[in-house]
Motif scaffolding. Structure first.
Motif, PDB file in Angstrom:
ATOM      1  N   TRP A  25       0.858  -1.178   0.000  1.00 30.86           N
ATOM      2  CA  TRP A  25       0.000   0.000   0.000  1.00 30.86           C
ATOM      3  C   TRP A  25       0.895   1.229   0.000  1.00 30.86           C
ATOM      4  O   TRP A  25       1.732   1.400   0.883  1.00 30.86           O
ATOM      5  CB  TRP A  25      -0.908  -0.013   1.231  1.00 30.86           C
ATOM      6  N   LEU A  32      -2.367   0.778  -4.566  1.00 29.22           N
ATOM      7  CA  LEU A  32      -1.730  -0.495  -4.240  1.00 29.22           C
ATOM      8  C   LEU A  32      -0.777  -0.878  -5.364  1.00 29.22           C
ATOM      9  O   LEU A  32      -1.178  -0.997  -6.520  1.00 29.22           O
ATOM     10  CB  LEU A  32      -2.782  -1.593  -4.075  1.00 29.22           C
ATOM     11  N   GLY A 254      -4.131  -2.356   3.515  1.00 28.44           N
ATOM     12  CA  GLY A 254      -4.292  -1.110   2.780  1.00 28.44           C
ATOM     13  C   GLY A 254      -5.716  -0.636   2.894  1.00 28.44           C
ATOM     14  O   GLY A 254      -6.450  -1.045   3.795  1.00 28.44           O
ATOM     15  N   TYR A 262      -5.132  -7.104   1.265  1.00 27.18           N
ATOM     16  CA  TYR A 262      -5.032  -7.433  -0.163  1.00 27.18           C
ATOM     17  C   TYR A 262      -4.153  -8.668  -0.331  1.00 27.18           C
ATOM     18  O   TYR A 262      -3.140  -8.818   0.364  1.00 27.18           O
ATOM     19  CB  TYR A 262      -4.402  -6.271  -0.931  1.00 27.18           C
ATOM     20  N   ALA A 295       0.768   1.091   6.150  1.00 27.03           N
ATOM     21  CA  ALA A 295       1.168   1.184   4.734  1.00 27.03           C
ATOM     22  C   ALA A 295       2.600   0.654   4.633  1.00 27.03           C
ATOM     23  O   ALA A 295       3.304   0.519   5.635  1.00 27.03           O
ATOM     24  CB  ALA A 295       1.094   2.628   4.281  1.00 27.03           C
TER      25      ALA A 295
END
Ligand code: BGC
Ligand code: CA
Length: 302
Positions: A25, A32, A254, A262, A295
């Motif tokens: 992220w 992404l 993210g 993800y 992140a």
């Protein structure tokens, strides 16, 4: 006994990655980044409005070498772990500048997973294309481009992550079917006392990519096991995320609140019937994790 929470990941965007990997992220613009390792593709997925066609949401840059992973850089752009070394580039993968050659002569080797430690150093592992036992090495690349070989005799150098207190580094060499942990010296970026954190040989498939949540939970993708598992810092299993394809490769937090997980996946090695049974292989998946992650740590110094 802690109850294990089971959930399912859903399709985020349909892709046909041969070896989708390395979701990161990018806090800079809320997108992404992920890669398709062997064909050397860099993908960036931005969040779109519902009316937009899916195809316009992913921007792809074709590079001229296999690309193990891409990570954001503090001063802007990306750091790329490519077949023959570490490169800096613009945010879209253009304007490549070689930062540090690595295993240039070993053309049967490539970069695999690469991630930044909390101090912004890049850790990047190699493997042979054929996964020859012991051919891989894990390197630390400092922001000034100095390369140090840290772990030798690896086969498929994979997931990397750091505990929230910055004192431990987790590492996976997939065929060992173990998650290892090492003491991490934040000051000089050295690791000590590599040992087994958890033997996962009872889980289907092999451990591949990993990411950490803010509680110190370790999320591991199981290639061949169609799932991502969360283990607490004391190695207790707490969550299983089922993925509708057999080869999830890696995961990352993210989304606007940092709670979406993800998951990338691969088509590599699946035959015709395997692909028919799991036609979404190579796609990107996501789920609401119920946990918070950060992140991607960017490369470089502040
Ligand atoms: C590697 C693949 C390997 C998989 C499972 C990935 O990171 O790139 O070549 O098959 O891990 O070990
Ligand atoms: Ca991997």
């Amino acid at each position: 006994m802690t109850a294990v929470r089971t959930s399912s990941a859903e399709l985020a965007i349909r892709m046909e990655c041969l070896l989708g990997e390395g979701p990161r992220w990018d806090a800079g613009d809320g997108s992404l980044i992920f890669v398709d390792v062997i064909p050397g593709k860099l993908h960036r997925l931005r969040s779109g409005r519902e009316a937009e066609p899916e195809s316009s949401l992913v921007r792809t840059t074709q590079l001229d070498q296999p690309l193990g992973a891409a990570n954001p850089v503090i001063s802007g752009g990306l750091v790329l772990a490519m077949r023959d070394g570490i490169y800096l580039s613009d945010a879209d993968g253009a304007n490549l500048r070689l930062l540090a050659p690595v295993e240039v002569e070993d053309t049967s080797h490539r970069m695999n997973d690469a991630a930044c430690d909390p101090q912004g150093r890049l850790w990047a592992g190699t493997m042979s294309f054929e996964a020859v036992p012991g051919a891989g090495t894990l390197y630390r690349i400092d922001p000034d481009g100095t390369v140090t070989a840290v772990l030798h005799d690896l086969t498929i150098s994979n997931g990397l992550g750091w505990s929230p207190d910055g004192r431990r580094m987790y590492f996976i060499d997939s065929p060992t079917r173990r998650i290892d942990v090492l003491d991490f010296d934040a000051e000089d970026g050295t690791v000590h006392d590599r040992r087994c954190f958890l033997d996962v040989s009872d889980v289907a498939g092999v451990p591949d990519g990993l990411t950490m949540d803010t509680e110190g939970g370790i999320w591991v993708a199981f290639w061949g096991g169609a799932q991502v598992r969360r283990y607490r810092h004391d190695a207790v299993l707490t969550d299983i995320v089922q993925v509708p394809v057999p080869q999830p490769t890696a995961c990352a937090f993210g989304g606007p609140d940092g709670q979406d997980l993800y998951i990338t996946s691969a088509r590599l090695g699946l035959d015709q019937s395997g692909l028919q049974a799991a036609e979404l292989s190579g796609s990107l998946f996501a789920c609401r994790s119920g946990y918070q992650g950060s992140a991607a740590q960017a490369f470089g110094t502040n």
